[in-house]
Design an enzyme around this catalytic site. Structure first.
Site, mmCIF file in Angstrom:
data_model
loop_
_atom_site.group_PDB
_atom_site.id
_atom_site.type_symbol
_atom_site.label_atom_id
_atom_site.label_comp_id
_atom_site.label_asym_id
_atom_site.label_seq_id
_atom_site.Cartn_x
_atom_site.Cartn_y
_atom_site.Cartn_z
ATOM 1 C CB CYS A 169 -9.509 6.427 6.337
ATOM 2 S SG CYS A 169 -10.670 7.275 4.999
ATOM 3 C CG ASP B 120 -3.841 9.382 4.807
ATOM 4 O OD1 ASP B 120 -4.739 9.426 5.253
ATOM 5 O OD2 ASP B 120 -3.234 8.508 4.099
ATOM 6 C CG ASN C 128 -0.535 7.036 6.111
ATOM 7 O OD1 ASN C 128 -1.246 7.454 6.765
ATOM 8 N ND2 ASN C 128 -0.843 7.319 4.756
HETATM 9 ZN ZN ZN Z 1 -4.505 7.269 3.061
#
Ligand code: ZN
Length: 301
Positions: A240, A15, A249
């Protein structure tokens, strides 16, 4: 008294990096994974098996899994969005697969290639494939707190999706604030509602983004609701490709400092986590959002 355990799942190799426009070399991804394991993390998202045309940063998933250290106590998680991804993850040797559903159709169509209902059609096949391949399976509900396309996501919708997820054999269910819109009150409400709807043996995990600076507060709210598995991304990197405006994050080293000081045992060494955060910041060549790695040292507990 023994300290209470809290598991931090490190997601920076997946991520954290997936939205980076410049391709990070496989070598640097593997070096990051070494740093992460060296700091004491025992579960990490190592890569995803998604369409490489859509997410070119993750195109080397096979090479990352092949090159990463194989240690019994370390779990490398592979993310997948469809059956093909699960098959590729298994072929790469993944022993844990995180399969992602969405709580909203707008995001599901862009991220998973179909509406929420449509994506569940293949779920029995996916779980059977993971089982046959010897991998344990977790499910994530993305946009569980809000959708960049559909706006507010009703709690009842999240509960409904959670029930669909646990209709098959998963050991863990994650609620993800993909675009970082949640406040602690939302976390209390949604975790409580989902917990009431799923079997006790399915553990809950929470995944927060810090787009609006609420991620640390949300993490505390999740802990207060009994969640004992949290995702973080070292240095606070991340985003994203299908969620416009979503920021990084929650920085793992910031979570770590805070929860160390609150008396939790994560098994992770803060100084080495900070080294790892600085390593990836160096690879990306820019200032990263994490704060603890920029602050003077302070005894954490
Ligand atoms: Zn995420």
């Amino acid at each position: 008294m023994a300290k209470e355990k809290l598991e931090l799942v490190e997601v920076s190799p997946r991520d954290g990096l997936q939205n980076e426009p410049d391709i990070v070399s496989t070598e640097n991804k593997l070096a990051l994974i070494e740093h992460i394991i060296g700091a004491g993390f025992r579960r990490l998202e190592a890569g995803s098996f998604v369409n490489p045309k859509k997410v070119p940063q993750m195109a080397d998933g096979d090479a990352v899994f092949a090159g990463a250290p194989k240690r019994d106590e370390v779990t490398l998680i592979a993310l997948a969005l469809n059956l093909r991804g699960v098959e590729r993850a298994l072929a790469a040797g993944a022993k844990e697969i995180n399969y992602v559903f969405c709580a909203s159709d707008g995001f599901s169509i862009r991220n998973n290639g179909g509406t929420v209902v449509e994506t569940f059609a293949v779920w029995p096949e996916v779980t059977a494939a993971a089982k046959a391949g010897g991998a344990r399976l977790s499910a994530t509900i993305s946009t569980a707190f809000g959708c960049p396309f559909d706006g507010e996501v009703p709690v009842a919708r999240v509960v409904d999706v959670a029930e669909h997820c646990v209709a098959q054999d998963v050991f863990e269910l994650a609620l993800a604030d993909t675009i970082g819109v949640a406040a602690p009150s939302d976390v209390h409400e949604r975790v409580r509602a989902v917990k009431a709807a799923i079997p006790k043996q399915v553990q809950l995990r929470a995944h927060f983004h810090n787009t609006r600076n609420t991620a640390l507060a949300n993490a505390v709210a999740a802990i207060e609701e009994g969640v004992r598995v949290l995702d973080g991304s070292l240095a606070g990197i991340g985003g994203c490709p299908f969620a416009p405006g979503a920021a990084g994050n929650v920085p793992t080293e910031d979570l770590l400092y805070m929860f160390n000081r609150m008396g939790f045992d994560t098994g992770v060494d803060l100084d080495r986590a900070i080294d790892a955060a600085q390593f990836i910041g160096g690879v990306l060549g820019r200032k990263t959002p994490g704060m603890v790695s920029c602050a003077p040292k302070w005894p954490s507990a």
